[in-house]
Design a protein around this motif. Structure first.
Motif, PDB file in Angstrom:
ATOM      1  N   LYS A 196     -11.189  -7.127  11.928  1.00  0.00           N
ATOM      2  CA  LYS A 196     -10.230  -6.539  12.742  1.00  0.00           C
ATOM      3  C   LYS A 196     -10.811  -5.901  13.394  1.00  0.00           C
ATOM      4  O   LYS A 196     -10.007  -5.059  13.883  1.00  0.00           O
ATOM      5  CB  LYS A 196      -9.756  -5.560  11.281  1.00  0.00           C
ATOM      6  CG  LYS A 196      -9.184  -5.776  10.310  1.00  0.00           C
ATOM      7  CD  LYS A 196      -7.508  -6.566  11.021  1.00  0.00           C
ATOM      8  CE  LYS A 196      -7.401  -6.734   9.446  1.00  0.00           C
ATOM      9  NZ  LYS A 196      -6.008  -7.520   9.149  1.00  0.00           N
TER      10      LYS A 196
ATOM     11  N   ASP B  91      -3.158  -8.018   1.830  1.00  0.00           N
ATOM     12  CA  ASP B  91      -4.777  -8.612   1.615  1.00  0.00           C
ATOM     13  C   ASP B  91      -4.674  -9.126   0.628  1.00  0.00           C
ATOM     14  O   ASP B  91      -3.760  -8.044  -0.262  1.00  0.00           O
ATOM     15  CB  ASP B  91      -5.216  -7.508   2.133  1.00  0.00           C
ATOM     16  CG  ASP B  91      -6.186  -7.341   3.372  1.00  0.00           C
ATOM     17  OD1 ASP B  91      -6.187  -7.731   4.633  1.00  0.00           O
ATOM     18  OD2 ASP B  91      -6.846  -5.994   3.608  1.00  0.00           O
TER      19      ASP B  91
ATOM     20  N   TYR C  36      -5.399  -4.355   3.975  1.00  0.00           N
ATOM     21  CA  TYR C  36      -3.984  -3.950   5.402  1.00  0.00           C
ATOM     22  C   TYR C  36      -2.930  -4.237   4.253  1.00  0.00           C
ATOM     23  O   TYR C  36      -3.359  -4.924   3.169  1.00  0.00           O
ATOM     24  CB  TYR C  36      -4.786  -5.067   6.149  1.00  0.00           C
ATOM     25  CG  TYR C  36      -5.370  -4.509   7.673  1.00  0.00           C
ATOM     26  CD1 TYR C  36      -7.347  -3.874   6.977  1.00  0.00           C
ATOM     27  CD2 TYR C  36      -4.901  -3.853   8.710  1.00  0.00           C
ATOM     28  CE1 TYR C  36      -7.587  -3.480   8.023  1.00  0.00           C
ATOM     29  CE2 TYR C  36      -5.908  -3.176   9.722  1.00  0.00           C
ATOM     30  CZ  TYR C  36      -6.665  -2.786   9.372  1.00  0.00           C
ATOM     31  OH  TYR C  36      -7.932  -2.690  10.459  1.00  0.00           O
TER      32      TYR C  36
ATOM     33  N   THR D  60       1.002  -1.357  -0.073  1.00  0.00           N
ATOM     34  CA  THR D  60       0.044   0.144  -0.317  1.00  0.00           C
ATOM     35  C   THR D  60       0.679   0.872  -0.178  1.00  0.00           C
ATOM     36  O   THR D  60       2.222   1.258   0.624  1.00  0.00           O
ATOM     37  CB  THR D  60      -0.717  -0.370   1.170  1.00  0.00           C
ATOM     38  OG1 THR D  60      -0.033   0.577   2.370  1.00  0.00           O
ATOM     39  CG2 THR D  60      -2.422  -1.586   1.588  1.00  0.00           C
TER      40      THR D  60
ATOM     41  N   ALA E 160      -7.151   3.396  13.577  1.00  0.00           N
ATOM     42  CA  ALA E 160      -5.628   2.873  12.223  1.00  0.00           C
ATOM     43  C   ALA E 160      -4.672   3.607  12.664  1.00  0.00           C
ATOM     44  O   ALA E 160      -3.840   2.759  13.674  1.00  0.00           O
ATOM     45  CB  ALA E 160      -5.713   3.694  10.873  1.00  0.00           C
TER      46      ALA E 160
ATOM     47  N   ALA F 149     -11.092  -0.618   4.043  1.00  0.00           N
ATOM     48  CA  ALA F 149      -9.881  -1.281   4.673  1.00  0.00           C
ATOM     49  C   ALA F 149      -8.680  -1.754   3.782  1.00  0.00           C
ATOM     50  O   ALA F 149      -9.518  -3.419   2.954  1.00  0.00           O
ATOM     51  CB  ALA F 149     -10.264  -1.371   6.066  1.00  0.00           C
TER      52      ALA F 149
ATOM     53  N   GLN G 112     -12.285   1.948  11.789  1.00  0.00           N
ATOM     54  CA  GLN G 112     -11.952   1.169  12.564  1.00  0.00           C
ATOM     55  C   GLN G 112     -10.865   2.010  12.410  1.00  0.00           C
ATOM     56  O   GLN G 112      -9.748   3.329  11.808  1.00  0.00           O
ATOM     57  CB  GLN G 112     -11.298   0.489  11.587  1.00  0.00           C
ATOM     58  CG  GLN G 112     -10.124  -0.612  11.184  1.00  0.00           C
ATOM     59  CD  GLN G 112     -11.162  -2.251  12.519  1.00  0.00           C
ATOM     60  OE1 GLN G 112     -12.314  -1.962  11.905  1.00  0.00           O
ATOM     61  NE2 GLN G 112     -10.128  -2.348  13.313  1.00  0.00           N
TER      62      GLN G 112
ATOM     63  N   ARG H  41     -13.367  -3.030   8.914  1.00  0.00           N
ATOM     64  CA  ARG H  41     -13.468  -4.405   8.194  1.00  0.00           C
ATOM     65  C   ARG H  41     -13.893  -5.824   9.992  1.00  0.00           C
ATOM     66  O   ARG H  41     -13.223  -5.671  10.892  1.00  0.00           O
ATOM     67  CB  ARG H  41     -11.746  -4.584   8.324  1.00  0.00           C
ATOM     68  CG  ARG H  41     -11.636  -4.357   6.867  1.00  0.00           C
ATOM     69  CD  ARG H  41     -11.894  -5.071   5.777  1.00  0.00           C
ATOM     70  NE  ARG H  41     -11.080  -6.409   6.433  1.00  0.00           N
ATOM     71  CZ  ARG H  41      -9.759  -6.645   5.895  1.00  0.00           C
ATOM     72  NH1 ARG H  41      -9.216  -5.909   4.456  1.00  0.00           N
ATOM     73  NH2 ARG H  41      -9.487  -7.807   6.162  1.00  0.00           N
TER      74      ARG H  41
ATOM     75  N   ASN I 246       2.636   0.485   2.765  1.00  0.00           N
ATOM     76  CA  ASN I 246       2.440  -0.333   3.428  1.00  0.00           C
ATOM     77  C   ASN I 246       1.864  -0.020   5.161  1.00  0.00           C
ATOM     78  O   ASN I 246       2.157  -1.336   5.830  1.00  0.00           O
ATOM     79  CB  ASN I 246       4.009  -1.267   3.626  1.00  0.00           C
ATOM     80  CG  ASN I 246       3.660  -2.624   2.776  1.00  0.00           C
ATOM     81  OD1 ASN I 246       2.509  -2.485   2.292  1.00  0.00           O
ATOM     82  ND2 ASN I 246       4.621  -3.853   3.160  1.00  0.00           N
ATOM     83  N   LEU I 247       1.444   1.207   4.976  1.00  0.00           N
ATOM     84  CA  LEU I 247       0.530   0.761   6.233  1.00  0.00           C
ATOM     85  C   LEU I 247      -1.296   0.354   6.254  1.00  0.00           C
ATOM     86  O   LEU I 247      -1.252  -0.151   4.457  1.00  0.00           O
ATOM     87  CB  LEU I 247      -0.008   2.179   6.585  1.00  0.00           C
ATOM     88  CG  LEU I 247       1.172   2.697   7.445  1.00  0.00           C
ATOM     89  CD1 LEU I 247       1.242   4.428   8.187  1.00  0.00           C
ATOM     90  CD2 LEU I 247       1.782   1.631   8.928  1.00  0.00           C
ATOM     91  N   PRO I 248      -1.952   0.182   7.162  1.00  0.00           N
ATOM     92  CA  PRO I 248      -3.382  -0.229   6.445  1.00  0.00           C
ATOM     93  C   PRO I 248      -4.549   1.425   5.370  1.00  0.00           C
ATOM     94  O   PRO I 248      -3.488   2.591   6.559  1.00  0.00           O
ATOM     95  CB  PRO I 248      -3.822  -0.052   7.646  1.00  0.00           C
ATOM     96  CG  PRO I 248      -2.920  -0.596   8.839  1.00  0.00           C
ATOM     97  CD  PRO I 248      -1.848   0.522   8.313  1.00  0.00           C
TER      98      PRO I 248
END
Lengths: 236, 236, 236, 236, 236, 236
Positions: F63, C166, C163, C53, F149, C161, F147, F60, C152-154
């Motif tokens: 999660k 995923d 992650y 991401t 984060a 969302a 959510q 999500r 590379n964070l959610p």
């Protein structure tokens, strides 16, 4: 009326709107790409030409007498080589124009039509061969929503200011506006940028890293680019 | 159930939604074109037929028992030759129907499906051959967002009122609704208008000015049109 | 980095996003389909791979030094076989990436790119062969609107969302997200569901009613399905 | 018609829509709060009552005869103690009702009016004393945009399904829908939750940490709450 | 410049925009109420006056020299008694005007300001006492988004056509536009309608049914209204 | 953690967000005003403080374990004097926080809360005395849509980049972001600008023309301003 040199027109028809917006952005012009305006079909022809503008305001039932003539006048007076740019306030609930109006523009040698509203009978418009850009197809006649107000004033189209004589360029991704006083320089720079991009694409396809290559060329990339250009002209 | 004469069905399949909305507008019906509803593919087949309606309301977790049967019933009960028109409140976050439901409509001889939400598995829907119109592809199953409420009541679709039995016509630009009590007259007028438009397109392509030709035909254009029609029928 | 078995990757490339969202929904995952994200062309190749991401935030004129490197880094570090998923806050006013960046991902063996903003030079992107999904074409350079924040964070993409790790699957209708810990089971179930759907489509095309067939298979349909599978494997 | 016990009606008028949506969410009902629907003034009175519904569809110029009576009928037939809930498809371009209609509801003992469109003459509506919720003020008469379709069917309002007899509760933040078969339990739980929230607010105001206090009460918080309740009833 | 008789101005300041849009609608003028334009505070003073217009287009970094003067000129030239109506393309991301500009309009005897964009320093604007209507507060200076184009041309504001000289009326619910050639008749009719509505409100508050009373007065209601008017003038 | 001198904090609490965005714009910072974020009530207290950030992504269902703690942690860790700024992706369908969370921030000496989503129980939030800004009231609990984060990363809020430590200022019109390295200079300039504006407002109220006065002070205005300042300090 604005003029556009053959060389510049030709250059602009060979470079992408992404290249052009990049160059304009580096010159401090950040809002020159029309938002939510697309070619009526993905395979529409490239479009280049100075802007001739028409402005719609919302329809008023007590002003209908004024409707027809202005629209007709736009189609008859937009100069050959020019692009008719229509301010439809981003409202595609009724059409900005249809196939017969577009046919007349084409017959008169105009270079295209752009509206931030909708076009009707898009199949017919496509058949005229006129490059045509809009927000989405819209069958209802313009008079249900729009009232033509005036011709050749500065307008808004797709969230961008368009002044009569601005240079309009369209490709499969959309439409960009270029101030006429810098268009020659922009076109020339765009050709050079496009050549470098072509080089970079080839390099990348062969596995080269972006570091020092794109965006921004390092010393090594510059040397390789010169060599590539030489090989290329030698090859042709 | 509404009936549609063969002649009218045939005429409607040969005229554009732009021509039809123009005629309806002149009769005072200004809001008959579905907004933001498109064919699932640009080359979808033409669609003509009376409306059979289904209404969705938002899903309610305590009412799920009622879900499946109504949707299934719609696919089994929409009469042959009719178009299933779905009120999805313009919400395409989950599908209104998919390929198996559309396949059933096709197999039962229905004329098409229209929703102001989304269709899922649009490739499969396209393969069934059923003319299908929606807002955009939407893969999630309908139950995530929608609850089927009832069949064959007046509904809203694409911002337009659709009554059961209204005549639905779709082309590449979208979908128009025609009241059944005037559909024969509208279809006949549309054929005549289409013929004149064809004449005007030819004239325009040959360089003729719009003045006295379009919109609105002057005396000369009327005479030329008559002559054109004669030549044409002589030629065929 | 996440791994994806060959069998699962292969299965996922043969089933539709509609089938996958249906299975996820039955497992209680209701918001896994990206809203308003489409392939750049209808005939784009299928896409399967774990997510890597990148997150954009709005541009800040006092933070421009940080811009280039993060984007470049994303293209150089997204692992082979992975899909680069970009959080552009649903804002397509400027591009998320263009053809040279996409070319680099392709050259490095990545599986695709997804943004809820826009891509520029979509013709060039298409030529790279990289499966690419976005909201709409957008020619302006990203720096006019976006500032790359981190990798590379959610993130959020298309209202879903995502992650890192995923599993991302794209087809002509859009893009679905699958949690990696259930992806094998989901893929297996999707193959079975797809087979039944194929059976049901054939039955429906031959005129069979939906009752007891779809949605939900009755006893008779189950028996017929078993027989159909046998005939089928015998035939091959 | 649905009934609502005095105790439950009283409880619901003393708890917030935030408390109620929290309880409904824990019971799996996630979409019960009307989106973009507000009281016409911040200081409007609390509203509690079972729903009586009216559905608008878009206006059709050929169906105007049907307009007036249904709307009038709604105002005459909505039972005392009930809330008239109007499905205006979220469209506030023309009014759903005005001060005379609202005055009639008030005079007949109704408990309120809710529309996801607009109300006209909001000053007059406010003076009637009827709790009134809408999307925004809208002066144009309903017939410009809306056609009343029917009464007391399940509808959509503010993106939520509303069935006749559902319990409608409004406060300064908006409107929530409660299924009638669980309303007594929900009201009771809401009173208890509200009491705990009051305790937690006091504790927090005195400097207590959220850990073990909110959300979710730890052992210590539970004991303190019991003691607080005792002190409180002793004090009164 | 347009004139407005004292009697008409006075009448318009005592009737609601809901009454006026109703009368305009019955005369076939269906789109005269500005959408999404509100008073900056609920308790803003009533506004009546002929329109003087200013048009914004999107900002262009190469045209900034033209910016200031036009806006300043609008504030200096809008005639006393007139309302400055601003076409901001519905875009409130930057201000259309602020407290010093509004103070100048007030000092010069202007009747109000209306924009479909935003106003900045709304507290200061409120203190000037000038009736002011906008879409929402917007602190950024206009030049970030807007370029003033011209004065006193027909414009779009809130989705409505506004011609210079049109009569503008604002109350707590919003703003309506009245063609000057019918404004006297409309004002007179509005007074009569308002009187009947007052009568109907009283009757409704006393428990009278809507049947034969509203909308549309039956014979009995007409007689009762005449009696009510007599009692009323006798009482005063 | 960022520090803010007493003088600067005090200055910022006495100047408007319109003055601040004007100054930032002249320094080339064009996108610092949060779009569609308002005080929960018009009479909310002024807000000044460095940003502490929280980021939401879409919920999500797999999660949920991670949900509560991050939100609670934000309320416990946002430093005294700071403003908690929440990235809710502009989505107010469920709450970003409520009265107990806001009460804890207040008790801990925080300076305010800002979200581009919604706040629940706004009456309770208002009672805590914490300055609070949001898009609109939203009763549903955050977990239905959001959510949490992470904390204290750069985020987007209201279409603006907010970095931890940025200075956040709110008034009745909305919220502006100021880079900490220029905040002292900006505050000082804002005080000076505010003083001149006060002078200009008085002059305008007395009938002075805008020419040479605003925007931009001519020689005469500068002299008058100096005299005005002297009279003023003499008077006090």
């Amino acid at each position: 009326m604005a003029e556009l040199s053959h060389a510049t027109r030709s250059a602009l028809s060979r470079v992408g709107t992404s290249t052009l917006t990049g160059i304009l952005s580096r010159r401090g012009l950040r809002n020159m790409f029309l938002q939510e305006v697309w070619p009526i079909r993905p395979d529409v022809a490239r479009m280049v030409g100075p802007a001739f503008t028409m402005r719609f305001i919302p329809v008023r039932e007590d002003k209908t007498a004024a409707r027809g003539p202005v629209q007709q006048q736009a189609m008859e007076e937009c100069p050959p080589g020019h692009v008719l740019v229509v301010d439809a306030r981003g409202d595609p609930r009724a059409a900005s124009a249809g196939d017969i109006y577009c046919g007349r523009l084409k017959a008169r040698g105009c270079a295209g039509i752009v509206t931030d509203g909708g076009l009707r009978d898009t199949e017919g418009v496509f058949k005229t061969g006129l490059p045509a850009y809009h927000r989405r197809p819209s069958s209802p006649p313009s008079g249900i929503v729009h009232q033509p107000a005036d011709l050749n004033l500065p307008i808004a189209c797709g969230g961008v200011a368009v002044y009569p004589g601005d240079i309009i360029v369209g490709d499969c991704d959309g439409v960009v506006v270029i101030p006429p006083d810098i268009v020659d320089a922009v076109a020339e720079e765009a050709l050079a940028t496009t050549l470098y991009d072509e080089f970079a694409e080839e390099e990348v396809a062969r596995g080269r890293s972006l570091l020092g290559l794109f965006p921004g060329a390092g010393e090594e990339a510059k040397r390789d680019f010169e060599a590539w250009k030489k090989r290329r002209s030698g090859a042709s």
